[in-house]
Design a protein around this motif. Structure first.
Motif, short mmCIF file in Angstrom:
data_model
loop_
_atom_site.label_atom_id
_atom_site.label_comp_id
_atom_site.label_asym_id
_atom_site.label_seq_id
_atom_site.Cartn_x
_atom_site.Cartn_y
_atom_site.Cartn_z
N ARG A 67 0.84 -1.19 0.00
CA ARG A 67 0.00 0.00 0.00
C ARG A 67 0.87 1.24 0.00
O ARG A 67 2.07 1.19 0.28
N THR A 68 0.24 2.36 -0.29
CA THR A 68 0.92 3.65 -0.25
C THR A 68 1.16 4.01 1.21
O THR A 68 0.27 3.82 2.04
N ARG B 11 -4.81 -0.92 -2.06
CA ARG B 11 -3.83 -1.86 -1.53
C ARG B 11 -4.00 -3.23 -2.17
O ARG B 11 -5.04 -3.55 -2.73
N TRP C 196 3.98 -1.02 -13.20
CA TRP C 196 2.84 -1.54 -12.44
C TRP C 196 2.65 -3.00 -12.80
O TRP C 196 2.95 -3.43 -13.91
N THR D 51 -0.69 -0.68 -6.16
CA THR D 51 0.52 -0.39 -5.39
C THR D 51 1.58 -1.49 -5.46
O THR D 51 2.58 -1.41 -4.76
#
Length: 135
Positions: free
Chosen positions: A15-16, A59, A93, A108
């Motif tokens: 996740r960020t 996420r 990605w 993410t």
């Protein structure tokens, strides 16, 4: 002499970082003079609110059973047996290629996470950074 066993985590969460919320809050503070300049410009606050929602929502979770991809508005669970391969886009990605040929974006997840995904998949996915076995 025995070698220590490598301990695997129960699950991995990609996740960020939550500190990105601070950037969105800073954007809201700096947009305040602009927001009060005209009656409908307060809608500019929707941009930082949307950024905060994305930081907290996007996420990908990986465990021994499979992957769970959470986007802004949906959640999709993928079993390891449903994933044929992983495809890396031009921007690094990662997408899961499913048995039916469709693709699912893994929010993410970047190329640097592929060795960890290969490890937690229990050998169902190949680690692209590992050298090929010698014959």
């Amino acid at each position: 002499m025995t070698t220590p066993r490598q301990q695997l985590p129960g699950r991995l969460v990609f996740r960020t970082p939550a500190t990105a919320v601070l950037g969105a809050l800073l954007l809201a503070v700096t947009a305040t003079p602009f927001a009060f300049a005209a009656p409908w410009l307060f809608l500019v606050y929707l941009v930082p609110i949307g950024a905060i929602v994305l930081v907290l929502r996007l996420r990908t979770t990986a465990d021994a059973d499979g992957l769970v991809a959470r986007t802004a508005l949906s959640r999709r669970k993928l079993a390891w047996s449903d994933i044929r391969a992983l495809r890396v886009s031009e921007r690094s990605w990662v997408r899961a290629v499913l048995d039916d040929g469709s693709e699912q974006t893994l929010p993410t997840v970047r190329t640097r996470h592929l060795p960890a995904l290969a490890l937690i998949s229990g050998g169902r996915l190949d680690d692209p950074t590992e050298p090929p076995p010698r014959d």
